[in-house]
Each structure stands twice: as C-alpha cells, then as structure tokens.
Design a protein around this motif. Structure first.
Motif, PDB file in Angstrom:
ATOM      1  N   ILE A   1      21.099  51.332  94.085  1.00  0.00           N
ATOM      2  CA  ILE A   1      19.792  51.151  94.727  1.00  0.00           C
ATOM      3  C   ILE A   1      18.993  52.450  94.664  1.00  0.00           C
ATOM      4  CG2 ILE A   1      18.610  50.630  96.889  1.00  0.00           C
ATOM      5  CD1 ILE A   1      19.888  48.200  95.579  1.00  0.00           C
ATOM      6  N   GLN A   2      19.664  53.570  94.907  1.00  0.00           N
ATOM      7  CA  GLN A   2      18.981  54.859  94.828  1.00  0.00           C
ATOM      8  C   GLN A   2      18.485  55.127  93.410  1.00  0.00           C
ATOM      9  OE1 GLN A   2      18.293  55.477  97.827  1.00  0.00           O
ATOM     10  NE2 GLN A   2      19.419  57.324  98.431  1.00  0.00           N
TER      11      GLN A   2
ATOM     12  N   GLN B   1      15.847  63.391 104.001  1.00  0.00           N
ATOM     13  CA  GLN B   1      14.739  63.807 103.153  1.00  0.00           C
ATOM     14  C   GLN B   1      14.472  62.762 102.076  1.00  0.00           C
ATOM     15  OE1 GLN B   1      15.864  67.792 101.831  1.00  0.00           O
ATOM     16  NE2 GLN B   1      14.416  68.690 103.274  1.00  0.00           N
ATOM     17  N   SER B   2      13.248  62.751 101.565  1.00  0.00           N
ATOM     18  CA  SER B   2      12.829  61.743 100.599  1.00  0.00           C
ATOM     19  C   SER B   2      13.392  62.016  99.208  1.00  0.00           C
ATOM     20  CB  SER B   2      11.294  61.716 100.523  1.00  0.00           C
ATOM     21  OG  SER B   2      10.851  60.951  99.431  1.00  0.00           O
ATOM     22  N   ILE B   3      13.903  60.954  98.568  1.00  0.00           N
ATOM     23  CA  ILE B   3      14.364  61.122  97.186  1.00  0.00           C
ATOM     24  C   ILE B   3      13.178  61.265  96.233  1.00  0.00           C
ATOM     25  CG2 ILE B   3      16.469  59.803  97.585  1.00  0.00           C
ATOM     26  CD1 ILE B   3      15.205  57.489  96.047  1.00  0.00           C
ATOM     27  N   TYR B   4      11.989  60.872  96.678  1.00  0.00           N
ATOM     28  CA  TYR B   4      10.806  61.017  95.824  1.00  0.00           C
ATOM     29  C   TYR B   4      10.315  62.460  95.800  1.00  0.00           C
ATOM     30  CZ  TYR B   4      11.058  56.043  96.823  1.00  0.00           C
ATOM     31  OH  TYR B   4      11.507  54.753  96.994  1.00  0.00           O
TER      32      TYR B   4
ATOM     33  N   PRO C   1      20.634  64.833  94.563  1.00  0.00           N
ATOM     34  CA  PRO C   1      21.401  64.387  93.390  1.00  0.00           C
ATOM     35  C   PRO C   1      21.213  62.900  93.056  1.00  0.00           C
ATOM     36  CG  PRO C   1      22.792  64.283  95.317  1.00  0.00           C
ATOM     37  CD  PRO C   1      21.428  64.725  95.802  1.00  0.00           C
ATOM     38  N   ASP C   2      20.334  62.178  93.783  1.00  0.00           N
ATOM     39  CA  ASP C   2      20.238  60.728  93.611  1.00  0.00           C
ATOM     40  C   ASP C   2      19.683  60.320  92.251  1.00  0.00           C
ATOM     41  OD1 ASP C   2      20.632  59.773  96.668  1.00  0.00           O
ATOM     42  OD2 ASP C   2      19.419  61.594  96.578  1.00  0.00           O
ATOM     43  N   CYS C   3      18.696  61.065  91.734  1.00  0.00           N
ATOM     44  CA  CYS C   3      18.020  60.702  90.506  1.00  0.00           C
ATOM     45  C   CYS C   3      18.457  61.510  89.298  1.00  0.00           C
ATOM     46  CB  CYS C   3      16.506  60.871  90.661  1.00  0.00           C
ATOM     47  SG  CYS C   3      15.789  60.047  92.092  1.00  0.00           S
TER      48      CYS C   3
END
Length: 498
Positions: free
Chosen positions: A233-234, A482-485, A490-492
């Motif tokens: 999902i991330q 915190q925002s992944i955007y 490390p999410d993206c």
C-alpha cells in the motif's frame, strides 16, 4: 568605514542606499495600490525594505567563487534510489463497489488526496471514480481532475493495481456532489478520522460498499495514516505520486518552454551557466493573515489582515497570543521576499543567478518584491518568460498556474521555498525521489537573525551558511507519523547498496 560597520539608523547610510539604488524608493513603486477603488481589504501603506543595514551589503557583495561552485554542484549518490515496481499485470479480483472522494485544498493538497484515494480503493478492493475537486474558497478555482492531470496516463499506470473509471455507470448516476450537499445520505462517510488506519476503512466503509455498491468519502484530506500499513500500500502511494500523476500535455509543454528559456536565456546566454533555481514565494494574503506576524505595513496592514481573518475564516483563525518577536524566534513567520533574498545572497547566490519565481499572488504587489528583484535582476516568472498567447490555457486558473510552477520546480537545479507549506512539502519529497538539491530555510535561525538589528553582514552571512550546511537536499529517513510524500525514504526508495 566598511559598509558592514554602518549603523542601522544612520541617515548617511540610508542616503547612500537612496543614491545607489533609487528604484527601491521610487514613489511609483511604493504608492498605494488603488486609492480610487477602496475595498474592505485596502492597505494604504505599501511596504518598504525592513533590513536596510543588510540590504545594502547584499546588493554590493559578490559571493566567493568556491561558495558558488559548491552551491550549484549536484547532489552525490546518497545510497538510495526509487524502488522498482512489478511490470507483470496481476489478476485483479472482482471489485466490491465504487469509491468516490471529494478533495478540497490547493493543487498539492489535492495531489496527496488522490494518492490516498488510490490506496483506500486498493485496501477495500474497490473501483475508484476519478476524484472530484472542490472549488477552493481562497483561489476560487473550479478546475477538474481532467483539466490538471493526464487521465489516460493515470489509469494506464495503475491498471495492474486497481480499477479506475472516469464516471459512474448509469445505475449510480444519482451519486453526485450536489446529491450529498442537500442532506444526510447513507452512502456518504463524513466521519473518517484524520490519518485513519486501514482497519478503520475495512470496518466502516466496506459494509457500506457491500450494501449499496458505492461509498462517497467527504471530507477526505489527510484521511489515511502514514504508519502501520502494508508495504504494498505504501509503495502504491509512492507510485501514484511520483509516476502516475503527470500533468496534461499543454501544461507540460508550457513548463518545458519555460525551462528551456531559463536554461538558454537568449541574448544573455554568454553570461548563463545553463542552470536555474526556483524560489517558491508563498507570501500571499492568506498566508500573511494566517501567520499573524508583523510584516512592516503598519497599522493599516494589521487591520486589513485582522479583517481578512474574520471574514475568510469567520473566527476559526484568530490572532495568536504570541508577540511578533516570539513568533519570529519560534520560526513561525513566513520569510518576506526581502528576507529570502538576503538569505539567498548570504548562501552564495550571485546577482547573475537565473531565478524563477513560483508564486500565485504576492501580498503587497510589486512593492513587496522590489528589494528581491534588485538583488536578483535576472529573476523571471510565468508572465515574463511566456507570452499571453502561450499562457492562454492556464491564465486565471490557479490550479493550472500552480501545475506549471510545479513542473518548472521539479526540473530546476535548486529549489528553495520561503516558508513551509503544501508546495514545500510536495517538492521536498519529489526532488528527494529524484536526488535533486532542495534548500530548506532554517526558519528559527532566520527569524532570530532578522530580529537582531546589530548583526553586521559578515556575521549574518556566516550564520546563514553554517545554519544551512545540512539543509540542502541531504536525505532524511521518515519518522513516525511524517508524510511519505515529503520523506519518501524508506517507503518509496530502496538502498542502492546491500
């Protein structure tokens, strides 16, 4: 006596500034904006430079060549790269129904909402209807998703992840924004908490989907958590933000035109390095009023901003209990154009810098930008770089104008934002994803420096350089909540070395 030793209040000092740079005090430049047509929000006292003791030095200084070289050098490999997404098209299970979302805010807030909507559709195994954009109460822009983003690219890029439709089938044609605005509806979810978990959607939205075949979620801004979600999902949210969301062709074409002109500025090409920086100057009336800081416009400005808060937000945003000095010490005041110009000069940007101004409307008009323009005479924007014919499809539409600025900003050699906000956050993440330099102003430091009227230019310059040494695009791993955007590691992104 050295310029930096001149006293702030010295008449001779101000006189020197007037003689050398008379345009800063031009009667036309600082005249009232419109005496003939007063309105509720009139400010009669146009702003003048507030930091004369620093401004003169900035105008006369030339940064050392090595500092300029270091400033413009690209970022080295920092050990991370965008993760690869599967190319094989998996089998999509049968959809459980249709998900609608209604997105408010400006372009960048809507962008984050789109990414979250795709993720929620994936969590629920639902078909996503192309999101509906609400009319922004500040910018008054009615642009739709299809007017801003390339719908075909969006659908094709995500075809192996979820099902997406541009409109509902006829049996659900009744499910419109107007329908939900006229009463309480069982298919509308109004209670989605901020940063809701995946389980919340499965427990509260899935039953509605299964019963009615459709669910409309509004409000939807920031309605999906950043933590405790499956990695797929991330990664999907990252894929939407950095790959699936591209602007419509005419916005990309205009953006490319501006980039090309910034890199090859005609007759000045011999002076150009082929590089340019973007300054996002979010200093509009909305921001100025919301911050409740003093920007030097006197009593008229304070009254106008107070009235703006009262009318636009109807008491929801009141004047803060903190003084202006306390707010600046806390780094809670947006930097004015003059202040961001002083910061950039101290960092090493020369007056030959090709600077692109990304901004909607600057509060105070051209008078507010005068000092910045004097420091950076080669500063450009959409209107100076493109003809009215070239801007025809975007003129007067805040979202489309913001999209052009976004395109030019992503491609720039350096990006700087004068204050935190959605554009700042979105660009910080997108440029980290591409490993491009982004300077994050140290708001607390800058506020303290500008309050200290005894700081000379050398002290100011040294403090600014030291305070921004590690704020120029160095990767930061996302912390909890915190925002992944904004922080895509490390999410993206995945390590380049194991």
């Amino acid at each position: 006596m050295k310029v930096s030793e001149q006293k702030t209040k010295s008449p001779a000092y101000a006189g020197m500034l007037l003689l050398l740079f008379p345009c800063l005090f031009s009667p036309n430049l600082f005249s009232p904006l419109s005496r003939s047509s007063p309105s509720l929000f009139s400010e009669w006292n146009a702003p003048k430079p507030k930091h004369l003791h620093l401004l003169l030095n900035a105008l006369l200084s030339q940064p050392p060549f090595k500092r300029q070289l270091d400033l413009w050098s690209p970022l080295p490999d920092q050990g991370w790269k965008p993760c690869q997404h599967p190319t094989l098209t998996p089998y999509l299970p049968k959809s459980r129904g249709y998900i609608q979302v209604f997105l408010d805010g400006g372009l960048n807030q809507q962008r984050m909402g789109i990414c979250d909507a795709v993720a929620v559709a994936k969590i629920l195994n639902a078909t996503l209807v192309i999101p509906h954009f609400e009319i922004n109460p500040v910018w008054q822009d009615s642009s739709s998703f299809a007017e801003v983003f390339d719908v075909d690219h969006f659908i094709n890029s995500l075809g192996n992840e979820i099902s997406i439709v541009t409109e509902l089938p006829s049996e659900y044609a009744w499910s419109t924004r107007e329908y939900y605005g006229t009463g309480i509806r069982e298919t509308r979810i109004k209670t989605a908490p901020v940063h809701a978990s995946a389980d919340w959607y499965l427990e509260n939205v899935l039953p509605i989907l299964q019963r009615y075949g459709i669910a409309a979620i509004s409000p939807f801004s920031h309605r999906l958590a950043f933590d405790n979600l499956p990695i797929n999902i991330q990664r999907l949210r990252c894929k939407v933000n950095f790959e699936a969301l591209v602007f419509v062709p005419h916005i990309r074409a205009l953006g490319d035109t501006l980039v090309n002109r910034l890199r090859d500025p005609g007759d000045l090409a011999r002076q150009s390095t082929g590089k340019y920086a973007v300054l996002h100057l979010r200093f509009d009336k909305d921001m100025a009023a919301h911050s409740a800081c003093d920007y030097g416009g006197g009593r008229a400005e304070k009254l106008a901003l107070a009235k703006y808060r009262q009318v636009i937000w109807q008491g929801r945003v009141m004047k803060t209990q903190f003084t202006n000095e306390e707010l600046r010490n806390q780094g809670r005041c947006p930097l004015t154009p003059e202040e961001i110009g002083l910061m950039l000069t101290a960092l090493g940007f020369s007056n030959n810098t090709r600077l692109y101004l990304a901004s909607h409307k600057v509060y105070g008009g051209e008078a507010r930008i005068a000092a910045l323009r004097k420091m950076f005479p080669r500063m450009e924007d959409k209107r100076s770089l493109a003809s009215s014919e070239e801007r025809g499809k975007v003129e007067g539409k805040a979202s489309l104008l913001a999209a052009v600025d976004y395109h030019v900003s992503v491609d720039s050699d350096i990006f700087i934002s004068a204050s935190p906000g959605n554009m700042h956050n979105a660009m910080l993440g997108h440029r980290a994803y591409k490993n491009r330099k982004t300077i994050r102003p140290n708001m607390g430091l800058m506020g303290q420096l500008f309050l200290n009227k005894t700081t000379d230019w050398t002290q100011f310059q040294n403090a600014v350089v030291a305070g921004h040494k590690n704020r120029q695009g160095q990767f930061r791993v996302r912390k909890e909540k915190q925002s992944i955007y904004t922080y895509p590691i490390p999410d993206c992104m995945c390590p380049t070395r194991n």
